[in-house]
Design a protein around this motif. Structure first.
Motif, PDB file in Angstrom:
ATOM      1  N   LYS A 157      -4.430  -0.093  -3.588  1.00 20.92           N
ATOM      2  CA  LYS A 157      -4.695   1.101  -5.240  1.00 20.92           C
ATOM      3  C   LYS A 157      -2.546   1.505  -5.240  1.00 20.92           C
ATOM      4  O   LYS A 157      -2.125   1.357  -6.572  1.00 20.92           O
ATOM      5  CB  LYS A 157      -5.340   1.828  -5.036  1.00 20.92           C
ATOM      6  CG  LYS A 157      -6.931   1.930  -4.488  1.00 20.92           C
ATOM      7  CD  LYS A 157      -7.637   3.254  -4.571  1.00 20.92           C
ATOM      8  CE  LYS A 157      -7.081   3.862  -3.015  1.00 20.92           C
ATOM      9  NZ  LYS A 157      -7.454   3.392  -2.207  1.00 20.92           N
ATOM     10  N   SER A 158      -2.556   1.560  -3.935  1.00 22.15           N
ATOM     11  CA  SER A 158      -1.152   2.009  -4.506  1.00 22.15           C
ATOM     12  C   SER A 158      -0.260   0.857  -4.949  1.00 22.15           C
ATOM     13  O   SER A 158       1.264   1.023  -5.430  1.00 22.15           O
ATOM     14  CB  SER A 158      -0.322   2.526  -3.618  1.00 22.15           C
ATOM     15  OG  SER A 158      -0.683   3.673  -2.872  1.00 22.15           O
ATOM     16  N   THR A 159      -0.247  -0.114  -4.383  1.00 21.14           N
ATOM     17  CA  THR A 159      -0.008  -1.986  -4.603  1.00 21.14           C
ATOM     18  C   THR A 159       0.239  -1.400  -6.282  1.00 21.14           C
ATOM     19  O   THR A 159       1.476  -2.102  -6.916  1.00 21.14           O
ATOM     20  CB  THR A 159      -0.319  -2.732  -3.728  1.00 21.14           C
ATOM     21  OG1 THR A 159      -0.035  -2.131  -2.638  1.00 21.14           O
ATOM     22  CG2 THR A 159       0.836  -3.548  -4.368  1.00 21.14           C
TER      23      THR A 159
ATOM     24  N   PHE B 129       3.531   9.980  -7.724  1.00 19.25           N
ATOM     25  CA  PHE B 129       4.168   9.177  -6.467  1.00 19.25           C
ATOM     26  C   PHE B 129       2.134   9.250  -5.152  1.00 19.25           C
ATOM     27  O   PHE B 129       2.306  11.112  -4.852  1.00 19.25           O
ATOM     28  CB  PHE B 129       5.358   9.409  -5.641  1.00 19.25           C
ATOM     29  CG  PHE B 129       6.043   8.158  -6.216  1.00 19.25           C
ATOM     30  CD1 PHE B 129       6.386   6.857  -5.760  1.00 19.25           C
ATOM     31  CD2 PHE B 129       6.497   9.132  -7.044  1.00 19.25           C
ATOM     32  CE1 PHE B 129       7.242   6.189  -6.576  1.00 19.25           C
ATOM     33  CE2 PHE B 129       7.819   8.408  -8.290  1.00 19.25           C
ATOM     34  CZ  PHE B 129       7.942   6.868  -7.532  1.00 19.25           C
ATOM     35  N   GLN B 130       2.204   8.932  -4.742  1.00 15.93           N
ATOM     36  CA  GLN B 130       1.684   9.129  -3.238  1.00 15.93           C
ATOM     37  C   GLN B 130       1.845   9.911  -2.121  1.00 15.93           C
ATOM     38  O   GLN B 130       1.313  11.049  -2.049  1.00 15.93           O
ATOM     39  CB  GLN B 130       0.428   8.304  -2.719  1.00 15.93           C
ATOM     40  CG  GLN B 130      -0.520   8.639  -1.743  1.00 15.93           C
ATOM     41  CD  GLN B 130      -1.444   7.027  -1.041  1.00 15.93           C
ATOM     42  OE1 GLN B 130      -0.731   6.259  -0.781  1.00 15.93           O
ATOM     43  NE2 GLN B 130      -2.170   7.933  -0.035  1.00 15.93           N
ATOM     44  N   TYR B 131       3.434   9.399  -2.031  1.00 11.14           N
ATOM     45  CA  TYR B 131       3.827   9.832  -0.759  1.00 11.14           C
ATOM     46  C   TYR B 131       5.580  10.354  -1.710  1.00 11.14           C
ATOM     47  O   TYR B 131       6.168   9.125  -1.524  1.00 11.14           O
ATOM     48  CB  TYR B 131       4.119   9.641  -0.020  1.00 11.14           C
ATOM     49  CG  TYR B 131       2.894   8.976   0.849  1.00 11.14           C
ATOM     50  CD1 TYR B 131       2.233  10.039   2.101  1.00 11.14           C
ATOM     51  CD2 TYR B 131       2.206   6.941   0.621  1.00 11.14           C
ATOM     52  CE1 TYR B 131       0.836   9.678   2.288  1.00 11.14           C
ATOM     53  CE2 TYR B 131       1.188   7.051   1.243  1.00 11.14           C
ATOM     54  CZ  TYR B 131       0.549   8.262   2.255  1.00 11.14           C
ATOM     55  OH  TYR B 131      -0.909   8.091   2.696  1.00 11.14           O
TER      56      TYR B 131
ATOM     57  N   LEU C 258      -1.212   8.330 -12.033  1.00 13.78           N
ATOM     58  CA  LEU C 258      -2.069   9.437 -10.752  1.00 13.78           C
ATOM     59  C   LEU C 258      -2.272   8.612  -8.830  1.00 13.78           C
ATOM     60  O   LEU C 258      -3.519   8.462  -9.625  1.00 13.78           O
ATOM     61  CB  LEU C 258      -2.758  10.323 -10.943  1.00 13.78           C
ATOM     62  CG  LEU C 258      -2.267  11.157 -12.385  1.00 13.78           C
ATOM     63  CD1 LEU C 258      -3.414  12.639 -12.479  1.00 13.78           C
ATOM     64  CD2 LEU C 258      -0.966  11.928 -12.580  1.00 13.78           C
ATOM     65  N   ASP C 259      -1.419   8.824  -8.410  1.00 18.51           N
ATOM     66  CA  ASP C 259      -1.899   7.797  -7.594  1.00 18.51           C
ATOM     67  C   ASP C 259      -2.419   9.321  -6.161  1.00 18.51           C
ATOM     68  O   ASP C 259      -1.784   9.815  -4.704  1.00 18.51           O
ATOM     69  CB  ASP C 259      -0.715   6.540  -6.876  1.00 18.51           C
ATOM     70  CG  ASP C 259      -1.036   6.154  -5.617  1.00 18.51           C
ATOM     71  OD1 ASP C 259      -2.581   6.672  -5.125  1.00 18.51           O
ATOM     72  OD2 ASP C 259      -0.594   5.661  -5.215  1.00 18.51           O
ATOM     73  N   GLU C 260      -4.091   9.010  -6.000  1.00 17.00           N
ATOM     74  CA  GLU C 260      -4.271  10.169  -4.587  1.00 17.00           C
ATOM     75  C   GLU C 260      -3.790  11.777  -5.132  1.00 17.00           C
ATOM     76  O   GLU C 260      -3.032  12.191  -4.042  1.00 17.00           O
ATOM     77  CB  GLU C 260      -3.930   9.443  -3.464  1.00 17.00           C
ATOM     78  CG  GLU C 260      -4.635   7.681  -3.599  1.00 17.00           C
ATOM     79  CD  GLU C 260      -5.095   8.239  -2.194  1.00 17.00           C
ATOM     80  OE1 GLU C 260      -5.319   8.563  -1.065  1.00 17.00           O
ATOM     81  OE2 GLU C 260      -5.745   7.047  -2.251  1.00 17.00           O
ATOM     82  N   THR C 261      -3.404  12.038  -6.400  1.00 11.01           N
ATOM     83  CA  THR C 261      -2.734  13.187  -6.273  1.00 11.01           C
ATOM     84  C   THR C 261      -3.616  14.163  -6.253  1.00 11.01           C
ATOM     85  O   THR C 261      -3.008  15.681  -5.177  1.00 11.01           O
ATOM     86  CB  THR C 261      -2.352  13.068  -8.582  1.00 11.01           C
ATOM     87  OG1 THR C 261      -1.664  12.762  -8.096  1.00 11.01           O
ATOM     88  CG2 THR C 261      -1.691  14.506  -8.199  1.00 11.01           C
TER      89      THR C 261
HETATM   90 MG   LIG Z   1      -3.268   4.593  -1.440  1.00 14.95          MG
END
Ligand SMILES: [Mg+2]
Ligand SMILES: Nc1ncnc2c1ncn2[C@@H]1O[C@H](COP(=O)(O)OP(=O)(O)O)[C@@H](O)[C@H]1O
Lengths: 251, 439
Positions: free
Chosen positions: A40-42, A84-86, A169-172
């Motif tokens: 997912k993040s990729t 970003f997730q992180y 939105l990545d795992e916001t």
């Molecule tokens: Mg991820």
């Protein structure tokens, strides 16, 4: 607005995305769910233009333009935003400090006059209220010593400032308490309009109570293995991912 | 033919000294001249250092000593010429030297005589010989350092500042050393002496600039004596040409409870060696040393620092930062010496570098020699690339790559820049750094 066809991406010799197909129309909200390590993040990073990944096949069209041809900053100027997730820590650079540069670069790209300091501050005040973020946080080194919630709220604040056409939105929502979650959702919903779209990557159905998606997709082992209406999210919440994994393995 | 270029400059200098001695007649018996002669003998004995010398391992002075320079060349510099340097007007005591010679018509002293006395070295030799006998060359070591020996033997001019006890000098003092290399290769050997009395306070900056494209060589020595409870801020700002050679030593001597703050900022310069030596010869002293350097092209910048903790309960703190581009080279050598008497010493040292090109090299060497048992000492050096994650983050917000890079580099340098407490000077440096990083 966004058409992803057979997108394949790898890092080194490791294949991560193995043929993603996704169509996001203007005004739609798509949720992408799936177990950890699915890619997912990729996917989010490849859309934003992170250069660590090699796109080995497929295409991505954004409003008719070949997105993969554009530098990250050009994608931002075209209207793509990744929360970003992180989010990274950047010592010595504050949000206020880089956001004005970012906004004016984007305006330049679009042939608009730069905002002056007064206009910028006015806009900031307005958006700060929206996501309930403090001025002092925005003047500090980006994300240095921020709590998890502060980092995520800062991402949404930037999104509110930049008003993207497509927000990813990545795992916001991960690590947020219910109040923070509501603020984040509020920020996203304020932006909703027939011209804007959102891709919400999440683990939990609870965010989708606030940001109601038009479609839910399940990403697993680098492929979208299931798509459906918002009810799919409830099903996933209830039954977990094992049944999907089982379905995929039997195919 | 002499095929050892090493000896050319050396023998020329030795001969020059003898000639000037002959012209002096009676003056050559003065105490000051005895020091000069002694320093010359040391220089003769030491010769120019080679890379075999541990302290000069990464800094090869060969190309410097092959050049032919005109020492203390006269210059017809005018105020209009200075405009080319685009220095902003700084309020305070501003003294100009061009090719080592004092330029009274360009200089101004605004502080009242009750706050401090500022004289040129040439003048001090005549008016306050006793002061010089007491302090001149008493701190900067000319026994082992050839360049300090050379400066001690030859220095004709520079600045002597004497701040009486209990005076906090309001105006900053800015010494501007300009090499006018528009016509020919020029060399100068400025010599400064700052004597800061008990409980006195002063801010001093030394700035080094070049006009023109010919080679220049500056060999500067500054001695700073900081009495009990005194406080000194000292800034060394280098903005010289790619054809400029600069060797400098700043020697600081601190007494009980004194504070010394320094920042050495090297914006540009061809070949630079800075020595900053601090003797903490008192207890409860503080010494803070900051450094910043941005070599590009083929520039070479070497910072050697030495902190000598001689007495108990003192604190030293050091942070040097560098950004290296192209084929440039950098050296950081930080020595901390804690003597047996210096119990409860607290010494901290850090050197951080960003290397932007595969052809650039940074050599770092921390050296701790600790002979006391109850001390807190820490040191660390890092050398790496620009943070790729941060770069991607900023670009994903719409900031073009080059701009994002210079934003990150500026942020990296920011904490050192903020240590410069003379506002106008800091702002000028900020502009120059931004311009250099944006290239
Ligand atoms: Mg991820
Ligand atoms: N920079 C990277 N280097 C090596 N492997 C990576 C990198 N980024 C992601 N991966 C791998 O790719 C897979 C997908 O990761 P990711 O996209 O972060 O998944 P998700 O966001 O769905 O949890 C994982 O197996 C992960 O270990």
């Amino acid at each position: 607005m966004l058409t992803i066809s057979n997108l394949q991406a790898s890092i080194g010799s490791k294949e991560i995305l193995k043929g993603i197909n996704l169509e996001v129309k203007a005004g739609e909200v798509h949720a992408i769910m799936g177990p950890n390590g699915s890619g997912k993040s990729t996917l989010a990073s490849v859309l934003a233009g992170r250069e660590d990944y090699d796109v080995t096949d497929g295409s991505v069209l954004f409003e008719g333009k070949d997105l993969l041809d554009l530098a990250p900053e050009e994608r931002a100027a075209e209207g793509i935003f990744l929360a970003f997730q992180y989010p990274v820590e950047i010592p010595g650079v504050s949000t206020t400090n880089f956001l004005k540069t970012a906004m004016n670069e984007i305006r330049k790209y679009r042939g608009l006059e730069p905002l002056d300091a007064v206009q910028f501050l006015k806009l900031m005040k307005e958006k700060m209220k929206l996501v309930n973020i403090d001025q002092s946080l925005l003047s500090r080194s980006l994300n240095e010593g921020f709590s998890g919630g502060e980092k995520k709220r800062n991402e949404i604040f930037q999104m509110a400032m930049l008003e993207p056409k497509l927000a990813i939105l990545d795992e916001t929502d991960s690590g947020l308490d219910i109040d923070a979650l509501r603020i984040v959702a509020e920020g996203v919903n304020q932006l909703r309009s027939p011209e804007r779209s959102t891709i919400v990557v999440t683990h939990y159905q609870r965010l989708l109570d606030y940001i109601v998606p038009d479609y839910v997709h399940v990403l697993y082992k680098g492929r979208i293995v299931k798509s459906g209406p918002k009810e799919l999210a409830f099903e996933l919440e209830e039954k977990g991912y094992d049944w999907i994994k089982a379905e995929v393995e039997t195919v | 033919m002499n095929n050892q270029p090493n000896n050319d400059l050396k023998s020329k200098l030795l001969a020059d000294f003898r000639t000037s001695e002959e012209r002096m007649n009676g003056a050559s018996k003065s105490a000051l001249h005895q020091i000069r002669r002694e320093a010359l003998n040391q220089f003769d004995r030491l010769g120019f250092p080679t890379v075999k010398h541990e302290e000069w391992k990464y800094t090869n002075v060969n190309s410097l000593i092959k050049e032919v320079f005109e020492f203390n060349a006269s210059s017809d510099i005018t105020v209009d010429d200075l405009a080319q340097l685009e220095s902003s007007r700084l309020e305070g005591n501003v003294l100009y030297f061009v090719n080592g010679q004092y330029q009274p018509q360009l200089s101004k002293i605004v502080s009242p005589a009750s706050q401090l006395t500022i004289t040129t070295l040439a003048e001090a030799v005549k008016t306050t010989p006793d002061l010089l006998t007491q302090y001149f060359a008493k701190y900067a070591d000319y026994q082992d350092n050839a360049f300090t020996a050379l400066n001690t033997a030859f220095a004709q001019d520079g600045v002597v500042i004497n701040v009486p006890a209990n005076v906090a000098v309001e105006a900053p003092t800015i010494l501007r050393f300009i090499s006018d290399a528009r016509q020919l290769n020029v060399a100068s050997q400025p010599r400064n002496l700052f004597i800061v009395g008990e409980k006195a306070e002063i801010k001093i900056a030394e700035s080094f600039r070049t006009l023109g494209d010919q080679a220049s060589f500056t060999n500067v020595v500054t001695e700073i004596v900081v009495a009990e409870d005194a406080q000194v801020e000292y800034y060394k700002i280098q903005n010289e040409s790619d054809m400029a050679y600069h060797i400098g030593t700043t020697q600081v001597h601190q007494k009980d409870r004194s504070h010394f703050y320094s920042a050495t900022v090297t914006l540009d310069g061809g070949f630079i060696r800075n020595n900053l030596n601090i003797a903490l010869d008192g207890s409860e002293c503080e010494a803070h040393m900051y450094g910043l350097y941005f070599p590009n092209g083929r520039q070479h910048i070497d910072n050697h620092t030495l902190v000598d903790h001689r007495k108990p309960n003192s604190h030293s703190n050091e942070l040097y930062k560098g950004i290296l581009e192209d084929r440039s080279t950098g050296v950081f050598n930080g020595k901390i010496f804690v003597r047996q008497d210096a119990q409860k010493t607290n010494a901290y040292q850090s050197c951080k570098n960003v290397v932007l090109s595969n052809d650039a090299t940074m050599n770092t060497k921390p050296q701790l020699e600790i002979f006391a048992d109850d001390v807190k000492c820490s040191h660390g050096t890092t050398t790496g690339k620009l943070n790729e994650e941060a770069l991607f983050y900023l670009r994903s917000r719409g900031i073009p790559k080059e701009e994002a890079q210079s934003l990150l580099m500026y942020a990296f340098a920011e904490d050192v820049i903020q240590k410069i407490k003379i506002d106008a000077l800091r702002e000028q440096i900020e502009r120059r750094i931004q311009a250099k990083l944006a290239r």
